[in-house]
Design an enzyme around this catalytic site. Structure first.
Site, PDB file in Angstrom:
ATOM      1  N   LYS A  73       0.867  -1.185   0.000  1.00  0.00           N
ATOM      2  CA  LYS A  73       0.000   0.000   0.000  1.00  0.00           C
ATOM      3  C   LYS A  73       0.897   1.225   0.000  1.00  0.00           C
ATOM      4  O   LYS A  73       1.544   1.529   0.999  1.00  0.00           O
ATOM      5  CB  LYS A  73      -0.938   0.017   1.210  1.00  0.00           C
ATOM      6  CG  LYS A  73      -1.953   1.173   1.145  1.00  0.00           C
ATOM      7  CD  LYS A  73      -2.995   1.078   2.254  1.00  0.00           C
ATOM      8  CE  LYS A  73      -4.210   1.970   2.041  1.00  0.00           C
ATOM      9  NZ  LYS A  73      -3.958   3.377   1.853  1.00  0.00           N
ATOM     10  N   ARG A  88      -3.783   8.739  -5.428  1.00  0.00           N
ATOM     11  CA  ARG A  88      -4.427   7.893  -6.434  1.00  0.00           C
ATOM     12  C   ARG A  88      -4.492   8.634  -7.768  1.00  0.00           C
ATOM     13  O   ARG A  88      -4.899   9.808  -7.799  1.00  0.00           O
ATOM     14  CB  ARG A  88      -5.844   7.571  -5.945  1.00  0.00           C
ATOM     15  CG  ARG A  88      -6.660   6.652  -6.820  1.00  0.00           C
ATOM     16  CD  ARG A  88      -6.368   5.226  -6.464  1.00  0.00           C
ATOM     17  NE  ARG A  88      -7.198   4.277  -7.170  1.00  0.00           N
ATOM     18  CZ  ARG A  88      -8.191   3.588  -6.585  1.00  0.00           C
ATOM     19  NH1 ARG A  88      -8.505   3.787  -5.332  1.00  0.00           N
ATOM     20  NH2 ARG A  88      -8.858   2.691  -7.285  1.00  0.00           N
ATOM     21  N   ARG A 115      -8.462  11.041  -7.502  1.00  0.00           N
ATOM     22  CA  ARG A 115      -9.609  10.268  -7.036  1.00  0.00           C
ATOM     23  C   ARG A 115     -10.862  11.131  -6.909  1.00  0.00           C
ATOM     24  O   ARG A 115     -11.972  10.647  -7.074  1.00  0.00           O
ATOM     25  CB  ARG A 115      -9.229   9.664  -5.698  1.00  0.00           C
ATOM     26  CG  ARG A 115     -10.381   9.081  -4.986  1.00  0.00           C
ATOM     27  CD  ARG A 115      -9.931   8.316  -3.805  1.00  0.00           C
ATOM     28  NE  ARG A 115     -11.024   8.290  -2.872  1.00  0.00           N
ATOM     29  CZ  ARG A 115     -10.948   7.855  -1.654  1.00  0.00           C
ATOM     30  NH1 ARG A 115      -9.796   7.424  -1.199  1.00  0.00           N
ATOM     31  NH2 ARG A 115     -11.996   7.863  -0.876  1.00  0.00           N
ATOM     32  N   GLU A 155      -1.161   4.458  -8.080  1.00  0.00           N
ATOM     33  CA  GLU A 155      -0.828   5.400  -7.014  1.00  0.00           C
ATOM     34  C   GLU A 155       0.463   6.121  -7.391  1.00  0.00           C
ATOM     35  O   GLU A 155       1.485   5.478  -7.655  1.00  0.00           O
ATOM     36  CB  GLU A 155      -0.645   4.625  -5.697  1.00  0.00           C
ATOM     37  CG  GLU A 155      -0.462   5.490  -4.475  1.00  0.00           C
ATOM     38  CD  GLU A 155      -1.787   5.855  -3.782  1.00  0.00           C
ATOM     39  OE1 GLU A 155      -2.872   5.662  -4.364  1.00  0.00           O
ATOM     40  OE2 GLU A 155      -1.707   6.347  -2.639  1.00  0.00           O
ATOM     41  N   PHE A 203      -1.742  -0.487 -10.535  1.00  0.00           N
ATOM     42  CA  PHE A 203      -2.290  -1.738 -10.005  1.00  0.00           C
ATOM     43  C   PHE A 203      -3.573  -2.178 -10.694  1.00  0.00           C
ATOM     44  O   PHE A 203      -4.179  -3.162 -10.309  1.00  0.00           O
ATOM     45  CB  PHE A 203      -2.476  -1.678  -8.486  1.00  0.00           C
ATOM     46  CG  PHE A 203      -3.170  -0.436  -7.969  1.00  0.00           C
ATOM     47  CD1 PHE A 203      -4.502  -0.217  -8.208  1.00  0.00           C
ATOM     48  CD2 PHE A 203      -2.447   0.497  -7.229  1.00  0.00           C
ATOM     49  CE1 PHE A 203      -5.136   0.902  -7.724  1.00  0.00           C
ATOM     50  CE2 PHE A 203      -3.072   1.637  -6.738  1.00  0.00           C
ATOM     51  CZ  PHE A 203      -4.423   1.844  -6.987  1.00  0.00           C
ATOM     52  N   ARG A 261     -16.963   0.471  -2.272  1.00  0.00           N
ATOM     53  CA  ARG A 261     -16.027   0.099  -1.220  1.00  0.00           C
ATOM     54  C   ARG A 261     -16.543  -1.231  -0.674  1.00  0.00           C
ATOM     55  O   ARG A 261     -17.587  -1.263  -0.034  1.00  0.00           O
ATOM     56  CB  ARG A 261     -16.021   1.160  -0.113  1.00  0.00           C
ATOM     57  CG  ARG A 261     -14.953   0.935   0.929  1.00  0.00           C
ATOM     58  CD  ARG A 261     -15.087   1.889   2.084  1.00  0.00           C
ATOM     59  NE  ARG A 261     -14.750   3.270   1.803  1.00  0.00           N
ATOM     60  CZ  ARG A 261     -13.505   3.766   1.733  1.00  0.00           C
ATOM     61  NH1 ARG A 261     -12.479   2.963   1.911  1.00  0.00           N
ATOM     62  NH2 ARG A 261     -13.311   5.036   1.496  1.00  0.00           N
ATOM     63  N   LYS A 268      -7.706  -3.149   3.045  1.00  0.00           N
ATOM     64  CA  LYS A 268      -6.403  -2.576   3.410  1.00  0.00           C
ATOM     65  C   LYS A 268      -6.017  -2.973   4.820  1.00  0.00           C
ATOM     66  O   LYS A 268      -6.865  -3.056   5.715  1.00  0.00           O
ATOM     67  CB  LYS A 268      -6.432  -1.050   3.255  1.00  0.00           C
ATOM     68  CG  LYS A 268      -7.530  -0.378   4.035  1.00  0.00           C
ATOM     69  CD  LYS A 268      -7.557   1.122   3.740  1.00  0.00           C
ATOM     70  CE  LYS A 268      -8.759   1.757   4.407  1.00  0.00           C
ATOM     71  NZ  LYS A 268      -8.893   3.178   4.176  1.00  0.00           N
TER      72      LYS A 268
HETATM   73  P1  ATP Z   1      -6.295   5.714   3.109  1.00  0.00           P
HETATM   74  O1  ATP Z   1      -6.617   7.034   3.726  1.00  0.00           O
HETATM   75  O2  ATP Z   1      -6.113   4.601   4.067  1.00  0.00           O
HETATM   76  O3  ATP Z   1      -5.301   5.759   2.006  1.00  0.00           O
HETATM   77  P2  ATP Z   1      -8.454   5.981   1.474  1.00  0.00           P
HETATM   78  O4  ATP Z   1      -9.704   6.302   2.187  1.00  0.00           O
HETATM   79  O5  ATP Z   1      -7.703   7.064   0.811  1.00  0.00           O
HETATM   80  O6  ATP Z   1      -7.547   5.211   2.476  1.00  0.00           O
HETATM   81  P3  ATP Z   1      -9.128   3.456   0.618  1.00  0.00           P
HETATM   82  O7  ATP Z   1     -10.004   2.997  -0.442  1.00  0.00           O
HETATM   83  O8  ATP Z   1      -9.642   3.233   1.972  1.00  0.00           O
HETATM   84  O9  ATP Z   1      -8.767   4.953   0.382  1.00  0.00           O
HETATM   85  O10 ATP Z   1      -7.729   2.735   0.467  1.00  0.00           O
HETATM   86  C1  ATP Z   1      -7.300   2.498  -0.823  1.00  0.00           C
HETATM   87  C2  ATP Z   1      -6.376   3.593  -1.256  1.00  0.00           C
HETATM   88  O11 ATP Z   1      -5.049   3.178  -1.063  1.00  0.00           O
HETATM   89  C3  ATP Z   1      -6.509   3.804  -2.735  1.00  0.00           C
HETATM   90  O12 ATP Z   1      -7.461   4.797  -2.997  1.00  0.00           O
HETATM   91  C4  ATP Z   1      -5.130   4.188  -3.177  1.00  0.00           C
HETATM   92  O13 ATP Z   1      -5.009   5.594  -3.179  1.00  0.00           O
HETATM   93  C5  ATP Z   1      -4.219   3.641  -2.112  1.00  0.00           C
HETATM   94  N1  ATP Z   1      -3.363   2.524  -2.556  1.00  0.00           N
HETATM   95  C6  ATP Z   1      -2.032   2.435  -2.361  1.00  0.00           C
HETATM   96  N2  ATP Z   1      -1.535   1.300  -2.844  1.00  0.00           N
HETATM   97  C7  ATP Z   1      -2.559   0.622  -3.395  1.00  0.00           C
HETATM   98  C8  ATP Z   1      -2.671  -0.640  -4.060  1.00  0.00           C
HETATM   99  N3  ATP Z   1      -1.630  -1.435  -4.267  1.00  0.00           N
HETATM  100  N4  ATP Z   1      -3.904  -1.001  -4.486  1.00  0.00           N
HETATM  101  C9  ATP Z   1      -4.982  -0.219  -4.281  1.00  0.00           C
HETATM  102  N5  ATP Z   1      -4.923   0.966  -3.656  1.00  0.00           N
HETATM  103  C10 ATP Z   1      -3.741   1.402  -3.218  1.00  0.00           C
END
Ligand code: ATP
Length: 577
Positions: A246, A251, A266, A295, A335, A410, A416
């Protein structure tokens, strides 16, 4: 429909404190609009001229608007400025000065077209041109229209009409209930353009909306990840998983159409110019059309290290783009692939999409494949999580190898796992600022004491309070909050906010902050998760970890559903069976 009629509705929408009322009024407005005008009208009610992902902002500065008002109503600019000082809102200033305003019945579509002309004017003499065009428009409208036109021009029309509210209203206008929301939302997840959906719905009905396809150039709503507390829970729930690092970056969705490339964030912003090395790298790929998901992260080749989120985030800037790109070059770990050479790939199993990613970006030194391992072993997953954390990564994202890409969802196709495993709450949450209390003592200097913060209730498209925030910010950050909050102040509780507490100042939900807390507790004072006599949820010892800046919209904040699930996970940890 005339712009004057639309303005009457904007007034009504502005004064409501109830979300149901918001939907009803909007539905009534929609029911009266024709297929030709519904698209511009849909952008205008959100204070825009184009969908969120198109980088066209009318954005006239205060000075220019003052000059335009002065010109339109033959009033000296310093008198306009003085009135502004007294009324605090240039919209009100324009309404006051145009008291004997014209009765011209300009259609909505014409006003939209004229605002577009102002927005796109550029180059030598464009400031003059914008001022004159805007003044001419102000002169032709009634006072209420002038008020709203000024707010739109300044980018300050804040009626709290979120995207789900628009979708509900469209359904109501045609069907009298919300039953078409899923169809409309499905299309929205594929095309991210409310105006296009409204127009398609009006001219071709439900089947035409269903037929709206994933298209290069229009961002797809991102698939998001659920949380689970630990590797055991992941393997128990998902079985065999694909595990990826991660990356703690930003994004990006990269769209390639021949030599034309666009990079979207995003929350649908356009990063094409800011993240120029990603744009150039995508241009060099062989395939004609592509949509890639990944990312972006600042990576130091010398240190062979990923750099912290703040450094990646500093690349989101309007000035000094080239220098920043030299000092903090980005790479993007890709990814996912959603589209290739005319074919929508979102229905394919993840494994197949990932194999395609490898082939498509092979050889690029900027677009890199996100490595995966496949496992159904708790030990292997735990070791991989720890390995990634020791390399400075945030944790891992695990994915079901056979899952399709579900735009905007989601769910447990992606989960995660992050590094915070010691505290009770093992992850941060993203909260929306809903109001503030005047400070005492030192805080009073910054104009803000404690902040009232909430989460997003996605089911009802509302924001519910969960905590007050008072710690974690530096003096400079308090000042920054106050500055941002100043622009978001509203004089009554916004229609989509549910709260038992009443802060000194209400804010239009917009600013998202990342918050760490010790635990989630039941609380009768907060509305997050509150149902009937059942208490809601509150956070214990919350502290602000970071500003989420521009990468999250309020609807991207942590949801009530996620809080309820975190609360359950927390309880299970405390009382192991
Ligand atoms: P966080 O604040 O924990 O990053 P978030 O709310 O921004 O979470 P989530 O959907 O909960 O978003 O977590 C997925 C996010 O993690 C994705 O939107 C992306 O930006 C990031 N990310 C990093 N590495 C990866 C990966 N290998 N695959 C998917 N998402 C990834």
């Amino acid at each position: 429909m005339t712009f004057a009629e639309l303005s009457g509705y904007l007034d009504r929408l502005e004064s409501t404190s109830s979300r149901n009322e918001l939907v009803k009024t909007l539905a009534e407005l929609y029911a009266r609009s024709s297929a030709d005008e519904i698209q511009p009208l849909t952008y205008l009610i959100q204070g825009r001229l184009v969908p969120f992902f198109e980088p066209i902002e009318i954005g006239l500065g205060e000075k220019l608007v003052i000059a335009a008002i002065a010109q339109a109503f033959a009033t000296p600019p310093d008198e306009v400025a003085k009135l502004f000082g007294r009324l605090g809102d240039l919209g009100q200033v324009a309404a006051t000065l145009s008291a004997h305003g014209s009765n011209s019945r300009l259609p909505v579509a014409e006003v939209h077209a004229r605002l577009m002309e102002i927005a796109v004017a550029s180059g030598a003499g464009s400031v003059e041109k914008k001022r004159s065009l805007f003044a001419a428009l102000l002169k032709q409208v009634d006072p209420v229209s002038a008020k709203h036109l000024v707010r739109i021009a300044l980018g300050r029309l804040r009626l709290g009409i979120g995207d789900p509210t628009v979708l509900d209203a469209l359904s109501f206008a045609k069907k009298g209930d919300k039953s078409l929301r899923p169809v409309l939302e499905g299309a929205y997840n594929r095309v991210s353009d409310l105006g296009l959906i409204a127009k398609t719905f009006w001219s071709g009905g439900e089947s035409a909306v269903n037929a709206l396809k994933v298209t290069v150039g229009r961002p797809i709503r991102s698939q998001l990840a659920e949380r689970l507390p630990n590797p055991e829970a992941v393997i128990k729930r998902l079985g065999l998983v694909a595990v990826q690092p991660k990356y703690d970056g930003i994004r990006v969705q990269i769209h390639k159409n021949g030599s034309e490339v666009r990079v979207f964030s995003r929350n649908l912003e356009d990063y094409t110019l800011m993240f120029s090395e990603l744009t150039a790298a995508a241009q060099a790929l062989k395939d004609e059309t592509l949509i890639l998901d990944g990312e972006a992260i600042a990576y130091s080749k010398e240190l062979e290290e990923y750099l912290p989120f703040q450094l990646t985030a500093s690349r989101r800037r309007q000035h000094g783009i080239e220098q920043a790109a030299r000092e903090l070059p980005l790479v993007a770990f890709i990814f996912d692939i959603l589209y290739r050479n005319g074919r929508d790939l979102t229905e394919l199993p993840y494994e197949e999409r990932l194999a395609m990613v490898d082939a498509v970006i092979a050889g690029s030194t900027v677009l890199l494949p996100a490595p995966i391992i496949k496992t159904d072993s708790v030990e292997v997953l735990t070791k991989t999580l720890l390995d990634n954390i020791s390399q400075g990564l945030e944790g891992v994202v695990v994915k079901r190898p056979d899952s399709k890409y579900q735009a905007g969802a989601r769910n447990f196709n992606w989960v995660k796992l992050k590094r915070h495993t010691s505290g009770e709450l093992n992850d941060t949450v993203d909260l929306v600022l809903l109001g503030y209390y005047f400070g005492k003592g030192k805080r009073a200097e910054f104009g803000v004491g404690a902040l009232l913060a909430g989460v997003y209730d996605a089911e009802h498209d509302r924001f519910a309070t969960i905590t007050k925030l008072g710690t974690g910010l530096s003096d400079a950050e308090w000042r920054q909050i106050h500055e941002r909050a100043d622009r978001l102040q509203v004089d009554h509780r916004p229609a989509r906010v549910e709260s038992i507490l009443t802060p000194d100042v209400w804010l239009e939900p917009e600013v998202v902050v990342e918050v760490m807390a010790d635990e989630i507790t039941p609380s009768p004072r907060h509305t997050a998760g509150k149902a009937g006599d059942e208490p809601g949820f509150a956070l214990r010892f919350p502290r602000v970890v970071s500003f989420r800046g521009a990468d999250k919209r309020p609807e991207d904040a942590t949801t009530v559903k996620e809080i309820a699930s975190l609360f359950r996970q927390q309880r299970e940890r405390k009382t192991p069976s």
